[in-house]
Every structure is written in C-alpha cells, then in structure tokens.
Write a protein that holds these residues in place. Structure first.
Motif: not given
Length: 203
Positions: A167-168, A170, A172-176
């Motif tokens: 995620q850092l 970039r 992938i992206h997940f809602d926290a």
C-alpha cells in the motif's frame, strides 16, 4: 456424538430463523409500504448472517466436527461451548442492529462509538471463554491450541505487513476501516489452518 447432533440441530434452527427473516424482508421489498425500509434491511442482514453461519458450519471438515464432539466431552470444553454458542448468536444479532442504528444518524460521538462497538462485546466474551478453555484444557489440547494460535498470528502478521508495504508503494489500495475489520476474521481462518496442521501432525 450426541452433542454434535444437538449442535447441528441448533444450526438448523438458526437457518430456519434466517430464512424466515429473509422471507419477511423479501415480502417487504415486493410490497412497498409493508414495513420501514431500514427494518427490512435489518431483517435481510440478520438473514444473511444466520445463513452464512449455517453454511460455514456445514462446510467444516469431518475431523473438525469430531474435534468439537471430543471437546464437548471435557469439562473445559463444555464450559467454553456454553459461553461461545450464545455469544456468537448475540454477535449475529448485534451486528445488523448496530449498523441499522448507525445509519439512522446519531450526532453524539460517545453514543455512536458505543453503538458501533456493540458487536465487539460478544466477540470479547468468546475470547475470554477461549482463554479460560486453554487454561483448563489438558496438556495435549493446550499444545494444539497454542500452536494453532501461533500459526494464525504469524500468518496474519506477515500478510498484513506485506499488504502495508504494497500500500505504501501504491501497488494496492485498501480502505483502512475495512482492513481493520477483517483482522479478526482472517485470524480465525489462520487459526483453522493452524489447527488443521497441528491435528495432522499429532495424528
């Protein structure tokens, strides 16, 4: 195997209740004005939760069901089951109730926080009961459970750390919020895998 049959009977009752809730929700959808939309959504949520519980139980492999039956024969296992079963049913009920109340809009932050945390209470009860079970279990069962928990903790930690790096970067992206909610279910799945490996090792 008497307890297993009783447990299956309880799960079939849960399925029947889920189907009834689903039927009422479907009727409300087909006949607008029959009941409040949010209440219909609440019944749909309860229906889905109960049906999922039934499906998950029916998909349990035979060796896991046998371990439940064996667990029931011990005093520690009986105490754990007496607390775990109603707590899980309470969770299935409190989760859609909490979501329904939150959607209605509550301005007071502390009230909103309390309602949002309602489903956590039965899960906390299950965890406390599980700790008591481990303390009172015999040496072999305690060894199996602790190995299972260890495998689950290592797998989940490694998975979430890897996801965090991705995620850092970039990738992938997940809602926290969604990621935090899934920690416990993924940990439970890791525990199941760990118990499978431990039981195979000691068979």
């Amino acid at each position: 195997m008497k307890f297993l049959w009783d447990y299956e009977k309880r799960m079939h009752i849960a399925l029947a209740l889920g189907l009834v809730c689903g039927g009422v929700s479907l009727a409300a959808h087909l006949r607008p004005g029959l009941m409040d939309d949010e209440l219909a959504g609440f019944l749909a949520g309860m229906s889905g939760g109960l049906i999922v519980c039934w499906v998950c139980f029916m998909l349990l492999p035979r060796w896991w069901r046998d371990s439940i039956a064996v667990q029931r024969e011990t005093k520690a296992g009986r105490q754990y089951m007496r607390r775990m079963v109603p707590s899980m049913f309470a969770y299935v009920i409190l989760l859609p109730v909490s979501m329904l109340l939150i959607r209605r809009g509550i301005e007071a932050v502390w009230v909103r926080a309390f309602i949002a945390l309602l489903p956590v209470l039965p899960i906390a009860s299950v965890l406390i009961a599980f700790i008591g079970y481990i303390r009172n279990a015999d040496e072999f069962q305690r060894k199996v459970e602790l190995e299972s928990i260890g495998v689950a903790a290592l797998l989940v930690s490694l998975g979430y750390m890897s996801a965090g790096f991705l995620q850092l970067a970039r990738v992938i992206h997940f809602d926290a919020g969604a990621a935090m909610i899934w920690v416990f279910p993924v940990l439970c799945m890791g525990y199941g895998l760990g118990k499978f490996l431990a039981m195979r090792r000691y068979q």
